[in-house]
Design a protein around this motif. Structure first.
Motif, PDB file in Angstrom:
ATOM      1  N   GLN A 216     -11.845 -12.039  77.590  1.00 33.38           N
ATOM      2  CA  GLN A 216     -13.112 -12.389  78.224  1.00 33.38           C
ATOM      3  C   GLN A 216     -14.322 -11.917  77.420  1.00 33.38           C
ATOM      4  OE1 GLN A 216     -13.316 -11.644  82.462  1.00 33.38           O
ATOM      5  NE2 GLN A 216     -11.122 -11.966  82.699  1.00 33.38           N
ATOM      6  N   VAL A 217     -14.195 -10.806  76.710  1.00 32.33           N
ATOM      7  CA  VAL A 217     -15.303 -10.324  75.892  1.00 32.33           C
ATOM      8  C   VAL A 217     -15.605 -11.329  74.787  1.00 32.33           C
ATOM      9  CG1 VAL A 217     -16.091  -8.508  74.330  1.00 32.33           C
ATOM     10  CG2 VAL A 217     -14.844  -7.905  76.418  1.00 32.33           C
ATOM     11  N   ARG A 218     -14.551 -11.786  74.102  1.00 30.27           N
ATOM     12  CA  ARG A 218     -14.730 -12.758  73.020  1.00 30.27           C
ATOM     13  C   ARG A 218     -15.220 -14.096  73.564  1.00 30.27           C
ATOM     14  NH1 ARG A 218      -9.204 -13.003  69.972  1.00 30.27           N
ATOM     15  NH2 ARG A 218     -10.338 -14.614  68.805  1.00 30.27           N
ATOM     16  N   ALA A 219     -14.696 -14.504  74.745  1.00 26.07           N
ATOM     17  CA  ALA A 219     -15.126 -15.769  75.334  1.00 26.07           C
ATOM     18  C   ALA A 219     -16.602 -15.714  75.725  1.00 26.07           C
ATOM     19  CB  ALA A 219     -14.265 -16.098  76.548  1.00 26.07           C
ATOM     20  N   ALA A 220     -17.034 -14.565  76.265  1.00 30.51           N
ATOM     21  CA  ALA A 220     -18.435 -14.402  76.643  1.00 30.51           C
ATOM     22  C   ALA A 220     -19.338 -14.482  75.411  1.00 30.51           C
ATOM     23  CB  ALA A 220     -18.636 -13.071  77.371  1.00 30.51           C
TER      24      ALA A 220
END
Length: 248
Positions: A216-220
């Motif tokens: 989720q960090v990379r997707a954000a």
């Protein structure tokens, strides 16, 4: 059992369906005892399932389970010779629903065959219904058909082919024009703005998560939003997060 738009099925539901196909059994919500079943599945979609597999949004094993006898239903513009039969069918259907019996003369049929039908068969059905309701004559002439088609053809220009897939704006315009055409002489239900945003946001978030392998960090970072915003969108849109997706 007919499953429409299987390409939009959540991964959890895909897993349950795969179990039914592989083991011939299922359990009810909250139940523990497997229930045996014997069904044949007919699944339909207008999505590219192979592309969804690459994005981690559709199970590859389920695809091969379903892809036994594939059939492609061409759009109306590719089988324009079916127009007269479809017209007769929709006229009988309208009559069965209490509308007065009508028929189209040959020139009116030929005019319909020259149309590109961006809204496909449903556009034709809505047009026939509109012609039956609005025309007092028992035989509908070409002029009446031309007037109705002119309203569609004066709208945003759409060729018989799909728009450039690299142009998101053109794709959205193409989709919305078809959507309005399918509504015939009625307007779509209220709340169209929110529905369109939802339909765009969900695949955007899903694909970004798939590209980031569920991180989720990379997707954000990819989306340009903070992680809390992304988490909120995941909950609101009902996006399923799967970590550790393999690349293809």
């Amino acid at each position: 059992l007919f499953l429409d738009e299987i390409g939009d099925m959540p991964l959890e539901a895909q897993t349950r369906l795969l179990r039914v196909l592989q083991q011939g059994e299922y359990t009810t919500v909250g139940g523990r005892t497997p229930i045996k079943t014997d069904v044949r599945i007919i699944a339909a979609t207008n999505r590219d399932l192979r592309q969804l597999i690459q994005q981690g949004l559709f199970r590859e094993d389920l695809f091969y389970r379903l892809n036994v006898v594939p059939m492609r239903l061409p759009p109306l513009r590719e089988r324009i010779q079916d127009t007269p039969d479809l017209v007769r069918h929709f006229l009988r259907k309208a009559e069965g629903e209490g509308l007065p019996p009508k028929r189209l003369d040959n020139s009116a049929i030929e005019r319909l065959k020259s149309h590109s039908w961006p809204g496909n068969v449903r556009e034709l059905e809505n047009l026939i219904r509109r012609l039956v309701v609005l025309n007092p004559d028992d035989v509908i002439q070409e002029a009446a058909v031309a007037i109705e088609l002119a309203q569609t053809e004066r709208g945003p220009a759409i060729s018989g082919d799909e728009p450039d897939s690299a142009n998101l704006s053109a794709l959205v315009e193409h989709y919305l024009t078809r959507y309005f055409a399918e509504c015939g002489d009625k307007l779509p239900p209220a709340g169209l703005y929110d529905r369109v945003l939802h339909d765009v946001e969900k695949p955007l978030v899903s694909i970004a998560l798939a590209a980031a392998r569920g991180n989720q960090v990379r997707a954000a970072q990819l989306l340009g939003v903070n992680r809390n915003t992304l988490r909120k969108k995941i909950r609101e849109l009902g996006v399923e997060v799967i970590k550790g997706l393999k690349s293809h």
